[in-house]
Design a protein around this motif. Structure first.
Motif, PDB file in Angstrom:
ATOM      1  N   ILE A  74      52.112 -69.824  92.007  1.00 55.72           N
ATOM      2  CA  ILE A  74      51.027 -69.262  92.821  1.00 55.72           C
ATOM      3  C   ILE A  74      50.894 -67.766  92.573  1.00 55.72           C
ATOM      4  O   ILE A  74      49.801 -67.231  92.485  1.00 55.72           O
ATOM      5  CB  ILE A  74      51.267 -69.559  94.321  1.00 55.72           C
ATOM      6  CG1 ILE A  74      50.910 -71.015  94.622  1.00 55.72           C
ATOM      7  CG2 ILE A  74      50.436 -68.629  95.211  1.00 55.72           C
ATOM      8  CD1 ILE A  74      51.202 -71.453  96.038  1.00 55.72           C
ATOM      9  N   SER A  75      52.036 -67.079  92.407  1.00 51.23           N
ATOM     10  CA  SER A  75      51.971 -65.618  92.282  1.00 51.23           C
ATOM     11  C   SER A  75      51.913 -65.133  90.840  1.00 51.23           C
ATOM     12  O   SER A  75      51.891 -63.933  90.610  1.00 51.23           O
ATOM     13  CB  SER A  75      53.160 -64.981  93.008  1.00 51.23           C
ATOM     14  OG  SER A  75      54.358 -65.389  92.403  1.00 51.23           O
ATOM     15  N   GLY A  79      43.789 -67.809  88.040  1.00 49.80           N
ATOM     16  CA  GLY A  79      42.820 -68.846  87.741  1.00 49.80           C
ATOM     17  C   GLY A  79      42.862 -69.949  88.783  1.00 49.80           C
ATOM     18  O   GLY A  79      43.402 -69.771  89.872  1.00 49.80           O
ATOM     19  N   ALA A  80      42.274 -71.090  88.463  1.00 49.53           N
ATOM     20  CA  ALA A  80      42.328 -72.218  89.389  1.00 49.53           C
ATOM     21  C   ALA A  80      43.668 -72.924  89.279  1.00 49.53           C
ATOM     22  O   ALA A  80      44.173 -73.495  90.244  1.00 49.53           O
ATOM     23  CB  ALA A  80      41.196 -73.195  89.088  1.00 49.53           C
ATOM     24  N   PRO A  83      46.869 -71.755  91.964  1.00 50.67           N
ATOM     25  CA  PRO A  83      46.997 -72.390  93.270  1.00 50.67           C
ATOM     26  C   PRO A  83      47.156 -73.911  93.188  1.00 50.67           C
ATOM     27  O   PRO A  83      47.824 -74.491  94.033  1.00 50.67           O
ATOM     28  CB  PRO A  83      45.710 -72.016  94.000  1.00 50.67           C
ATOM     29  CG  PRO A  83      44.898 -71.223  93.079  1.00 50.67           C
ATOM     30  CD  PRO A  83      45.668 -70.922  91.841  1.00 50.67           C
ATOM     31  N   ARG A 121      43.688 -79.130  98.133  1.00 54.02           N
ATOM     32  CA  ARG A 121      43.312 -77.757  97.783  1.00 54.02           C
ATOM     33  C   ARG A 121      42.056 -77.741  96.904  1.00 54.02           C
ATOM     34  O   ARG A 121      41.139 -76.973  97.134  1.00 54.02           O
ATOM     35  CB  ARG A 121      44.503 -77.073  97.094  1.00 54.02           C
ATOM     36  CG  ARG A 121      44.268 -75.754  96.491  1.00 54.02           C
ATOM     37  CD  ARG A 121      44.265 -74.486  97.370  1.00 54.02           C
ATOM     38  NE  ARG A 121      45.332 -74.241  98.291  1.00 54.02           N
ATOM     39  CZ  ARG A 121      45.133 -73.676  99.506  1.00 54.02           C
ATOM     40  NH1 ARG A 121      43.933 -73.328  99.903  1.00 54.02           N
ATOM     41  NH2 ARG A 121      46.132 -73.471 100.305  1.00 54.02           N
ATOM     42  N   ARG A 123      39.932 -80.431  96.119  1.00 56.74           N
ATOM     43  CA  ARG A 123      38.872 -81.352  96.545  1.00 56.74           C
ATOM     44  C   ARG A 123      38.128 -82.017  95.388  1.00 56.74           C
ATOM     45  O   ARG A 123      36.925 -82.236  95.454  1.00 56.74           O
ATOM     46  CB  ARG A 123      37.877 -80.641  97.459  1.00 56.74           C
ATOM     47  CG  ARG A 123      38.438 -80.323  98.819  1.00 56.74           C
ATOM     48  CD  ARG A 123      37.607 -79.287  99.526  1.00 56.74           C
ATOM     49  NE  ARG A 123      37.746 -77.995  98.894  1.00 56.74           N
ATOM     50  CZ  ARG A 123      36.962 -76.946  99.128  1.00 56.74           C
ATOM     51  NH1 ARG A 123      35.962 -77.065  99.964  1.00 56.74           N
ATOM     52  NH2 ARG A 123      37.172 -75.805  98.539  1.00 56.74           N
TER      53      ARG A 123
ATOM     54  N   PRO B  84      47.240 -64.831  94.948  1.00 55.93           N
ATOM     55  CA  PRO B  84      47.221 -64.613  96.394  1.00 55.93           C
ATOM     56  C   PRO B  84      48.164 -63.502  96.857  1.00 55.93           C
ATOM     57  O   PRO B  84      47.885 -62.833  97.851  1.00 55.93           O
ATOM     58  CB  PRO B  84      47.668 -65.964  96.962  1.00 55.93           C
ATOM     59  CG  PRO B  84      47.345 -66.945  95.911  1.00 55.93           C
ATOM     60  CD  PRO B  84      47.533 -66.234  94.610  1.00 55.93           C
ATOM     61  N   ASP B 110      38.931 -67.944  91.788  1.00 55.04           N
ATOM     62  CA  ASP B 110      38.868 -66.917  92.831  1.00 55.04           C
ATOM     63  C   ASP B 110      38.873 -67.553  94.218  1.00 55.04           C
ATOM     64  O   ASP B 110      39.563 -67.089  95.121  1.00 55.04           O
ATOM     65  CB  ASP B 110      37.599 -66.079  92.661  1.00 55.04           C
ATOM     66  CG  ASP B 110      37.614 -65.269  91.377  1.00 55.04           C
ATOM     67  OD1 ASP B 110      37.877 -64.072  91.441  1.00 55.04           O
ATOM     68  OD2 ASP B 110      37.399 -65.855  90.296  1.00 55.04           O
ATOM     69  N   VAL B 111      38.100 -68.624  94.380  1.00 53.71           N
ATOM     70  CA  VAL B 111      37.994 -69.269  95.693  1.00 53.71           C
ATOM     71  C   VAL B 111      39.358 -69.804  96.144  1.00 53.71           C
ATOM     72  O   VAL B 111      39.793 -69.547  97.274  1.00 53.71           O
ATOM     73  CB  VAL B 111      36.953 -70.419  95.642  1.00 53.71           C
ATOM     74  CG1 VAL B 111      36.981 -71.233  96.919  1.00 53.71           C
ATOM     75  CG2 VAL B 111      35.558 -69.852  95.397  1.00 53.71           C
ATOM     76  N   LEU B 112      40.050 -70.513  95.271  1.00 56.69           N
ATOM     77  CA  LEU B 112      41.330 -71.125  95.658  1.00 56.69           C
ATOM     78  C   LEU B 112      42.387 -70.059  95.930  1.00 56.69           C
ATOM     79  O   LEU B 112      43.184 -70.183  96.862  1.00 56.69           O
ATOM     80  CB  LEU B 112      41.820 -72.084  94.565  1.00 56.69           C
ATOM     81  CG  LEU B 112      40.925 -73.303  94.287  1.00 56.69           C
ATOM     82  CD1 LEU B 112      41.566 -74.200  93.231  1.00 56.69           C
ATOM     83  CD2 LEU B 112      40.668 -74.094  95.554  1.00 56.69           C
ATOM     84  N   ASN B 113      42.412 -69.002  95.119  1.00 52.31           N
ATOM     85  CA  ASN B 113      43.416 -67.955  95.340  1.00 52.31           C
ATOM     86  C   ASN B 113      43.128 -67.161  96.608  1.00 52.31           C
ATOM     87  O   ASN B 113      44.045 -66.840  97.364  1.00 52.31           O
ATOM     88  CB  ASN B 113      43.489 -67.026  94.115  1.00 52.31           C
ATOM     89  CG  ASN B 113      44.266 -67.653  92.960  1.00 52.31           C
ATOM     90  OD1 ASN B 113      45.483 -67.771  93.026  1.00 52.31           O
ATOM     91  ND2 ASN B 113      43.569 -68.084  91.923  1.00 52.31           N
ATOM     92  N   GLU B 115      41.522 -68.313  99.201  1.00 48.01           N
ATOM     93  CA  GLU B 115      41.802 -69.196 100.345  1.00 48.01           C
ATOM     94  C   GLU B 115      43.294 -69.183 100.678  1.00 48.01           C
ATOM     95  O   GLU B 115      43.685 -69.106 101.847  1.00 48.01           O
ATOM     96  CB  GLU B 115      41.330 -70.631 100.042  1.00 48.01           C
ATOM     97  CG  GLU B 115      39.814 -70.790 100.153  1.00 48.01           C
ATOM     98  CD  GLU B 115      39.349 -72.221  99.882  1.00 48.01           C
ATOM     99  OE1 GLU B 115      40.192 -73.088  99.590  1.00 48.01           O
ATOM    100  OE2 GLU B 115      38.130 -72.455  99.973  1.00 48.01           O
ATOM    101  N   THR B 116      44.120 -69.232  99.638  1.00 49.25           N
ATOM    102  CA  THR B 116      45.567 -69.176  99.869  1.00 49.25           C
ATOM    103  C   THR B 116      45.949 -67.844 100.514  1.00 49.25           C
ATOM    104  O   THR B 116      46.769 -67.798 101.438  1.00 49.25           O
ATOM    105  CB  THR B 116      46.316 -69.357  98.531  1.00 49.25           C
ATOM    106  OG1 THR B 116      45.821 -70.538  97.880  1.00 49.25           O
ATOM    107  CG2 THR B 116      47.811 -69.491  98.736  1.00 49.25           C
ATOM    108  N   GLU B 119      45.097 -67.723 104.195  1.00 46.92           N
ATOM    109  CA  GLU B 119      46.085 -68.458 104.995  1.00 46.92           C
ATOM    110  C   GLU B 119      47.339 -67.614 105.209  1.00 46.92           C
ATOM    111  O   GLU B 119      47.911 -67.593 106.306  1.00 46.92           O
ATOM    112  CB  GLU B 119      46.429 -69.789 104.298  1.00 46.92           C
ATOM    113  CG  GLU B 119      45.260 -70.782 104.312  1.00 46.92           C
ATOM    114  CD  GLU B 119      45.466 -71.963 103.342  1.00 46.92           C
ATOM    115  OE1 GLU B 119      46.601 -72.176 102.886  1.00 46.92           O
ATOM    116  OE2 GLU B 119      44.470 -72.647 103.043  1.00 46.92           O
TER     117      GLU B 119
END
Lengths: 211, 357
Positions: A74-75, A79-80, A83, A121, A123, B84, B110-113, B115-116, B119
């Motif tokens: 995650i860190s 990109g997609a 996450p 996450r 969808r 994030p 961008d949207v997924l990161n 959103e995380t 949160e």
């Protein structure tokens, strides 16, 4: 083989680091056809970080190991895929909890948790031309194999075969999620990079179970 | 690949170091995780406006950090969404207690990161909201795609909402204004050349000498269609008419419910432009196209708008949301009202935009 050990999980992650490094250019090449040409680079960067941290958690329980992988991805990936794969390992780790080995049923639970997390996450639906097109058939095959009485290795062989087929089946699909969706019909004819990396990661698990 | 770089892994870091050295009055840079933030942050009582995205679009977003615009910007690798932890650490650094608004361009990464990150910030008790920017009319439907991309309107929304936050708007007011300004804005882009991501080393796509790509995003991705290159007037008229004639656009966005601590779906519909609308016109270079050519585009854009009953009341012309060295341009029209014009005209002091100070 009766159980999946912690050592096999650690070995799976080590193999994943190697496999994604070897396939860095291949994944980026797939991504340049329908995306933004960074999938291989990003996954390689993330799993190199995982490789650095792996020795510090190698004696922890499986839940902790997988959660470390999730947080690291995650860190560091962006990109997609950051996450999404981060969620995959984090939710898998939550499902594994404090276990130090996994029965075949528990392996199903862990991977189901991982795949459910990615779906929540991102969808994406089946057929959207995403990593789910490799993960969902793999999960169905794994579950069916274990239900039919196969051991973890046998069921994983089915799962990886299903993931590979799912990956290849993304070629004729038109993307409906992610950056590839903007190409419309032009996304047809290309294999999805995310489905490909998902297949590679599951295949690394199978290799770890065989050794 | 011919670029002014030292080592490929250092491209983003060295650019940030240069920004910090050049603009110490406006901004500072934090490394690991990377974010650019206002030199005087947190500003007491003010809602913090944060954006971010892949690098390669400079001056957006880091160049818009400063008084009257962004409180922080999170740069990812070139054309890759930031992560994030960057957004979360930036939020903690600039939150004054009045909350944080994330302005997020609609790209899946961008949207997924973001959103995380929302949160994580919520978990720390930081009031937070995510507002999407999705203004690219080259994307026709939202059902079979990830929806319209966030392009030129982003710059205008950051300016307008940044000024509103400076004037004391609450988090909810800033969110409502950002949503409205996004819904008022429409854009379209085109490319004359591709561009080269340093880590890839070769152009993302190939364009022939007499070809252009219409309906591009801002990441060197191929666009809606490839056509033979034609005149500046014809290109401008075609793109302006796509924007002006664009019908109502409906999609579902996810926003954050602070009380429930969860996401909820919100359906939004953008109304088409109408005769009599007063707009901000933004003609943007993708990086490689000179300002002289942008003025040629603006000349025709002004004519087309007049002929269609649209009045340009403000304009912005130059390279503000770029795609590395790509030659090409984008046109953005944003409908205005008194609130939007007031905050557009308000003072801004950033490396990339500066007036009224």
């Amino acid at each position: 083989m009766t159980v999946v050990t912690r050592e096999q999980i650690v070995h799976w992650l080590e193999l994943t680091v190697t496999v994604l490094n070897e396939n860095k250019d291949y994944l980026t090449q797939l991504d340049s056809a329908i995306g933004d040409a960074d999938h291989g680079t990003n996954m390689d960067r993330g799993f190199r970080k995982v490789a650095e941290k792996l020795p510090t958690v190698a004696d922890k329980d499986i839940g902790n190991i997988l959660k470390m992988v999730g947080m690291t991805l995650i860190s560091s990936v962006g990109g997609a895929s950051g996450p999404l794969y981060g969620t995959f390992f984090q939710r898998g780790g939550m499902a594994a909890d404090a276990r130090e080995e996994l029965s075949a049923d528990e392996l199903v639970t862990v991977l189901q948790g991982a795949v459910d997390g990615v779906q929540a996450r991102g969808r994406a639906q089946p057929g959207d031309k995403t990593m789910m097109d490799a993960l969902l058939p793999a999960m169905a095959a794994l579950r069916a194999g274990v239900t039919a009485g196969k051991d973890s290795l046998g069921a994983m062989e089915d799962a990886v075969a299903a993931a590979e087929q799912g990956m290849k089946d993304t070629i004729p699909l038109q993307a409906r999620k992610g950056r590839a969706s903007y190409l419309g019909e032009r996304s047809i004819g290309h294999q999805d990079p995310g489905a490909t990396s998902s297949y590679l990661i599951l295949n690394a698990l199978l290799t770890a179970l065989k050794e | 690949m011919k670029k002014l770089i030292n080592a490929i892994p250092d491209v983003v870091k060295e650019q940030l170091e240069g920004m910090a050295a050049a603009h110490p009055d406006e901004l500072k840079v934090h490394f690991e995780p990377n974010y650019v933030y206002r030199a005087d942050a947190p500003v007491a009582g003010k809602v913090a406006i944060i954006s971010g995205g892949g690098s390669g679009h400079e001056p957006m977003h880091g160049g818009f950090v400063g008084m009257g615009m962004l409180d922080a910007a999170c740069p990812g690798e070139v054309f890759t969404s930031p992560t994030p932890d960057q957004m979360y650490e930036a939020a903690k650094a600039v939150n004054s207690g009045a909350g944080v608004l994330f302005l997020v361009k609609n790209y899946t990464g961008d949207v997924l990161n973001f959103e995380t990150a929302a949160e994580l910030a919520h978990g720390d008790g930081i009031p937070v909201q995510n507002i999407l920017i999705d203004d690219d009319v080259a994307v026709k439907d939202s059902l079979y795609t990830a929806g319209r991309r966030g392009v030129g309107t982003t710059v205008l929304v950051e300016k307008i909402v940044g000024a509103a936050a400076e004037a004391g708007y609450s988090l909810d007011q800033c969110s409502d204004l950002a949503r409205k300004a996004n819904q008022y804005g429409r854009s379209m882009g085109m490319a004359l050349t591709s561009c080269t991501v340093p880590a890839a080393g070769k152009p993302t796509f190939e364009l022939g000498e007499n070809e252009m790509e219409i309906g591009i995003g801002i990441h060197g991705e191929p666009g809606q269609k490839r056509m033979p290159l034609t005149s500046a007037d014809e290109i401008t008229e075609m793109m302006a008419m796509e924007i002006i004639n664009d019908g109502a656009y409906t999609r579902v966005v996810r926003e954050w419910d602070r009380d429930a601590g969860d996401w909820y779906d919100k359906s939004l519909t953008d109304a088409p432009f109408q005769k009599g609308d007063k707009v901000i016109a933004f003609v943007n270079s993708m990086g490689g196209t000179p300002v002289s050519e942008l003025y040629a585009v603006y000349r025709k854009l002004d004519e087309v708008c007049k002929a269609n009953g649209i009045e340009i009341v403000r304009n912005l012309i130059g390279p503000y949301i770029t795609s590395l060295e790509m030659a090409g341009m984008s046109i953005t029209l944003m409908k205005t009202d008194d609130e939007i014009l007031k905050f557009w005209d308000a003072p801004v002091k950033t490396p990339g935009l500066r007036w009224g100070v």
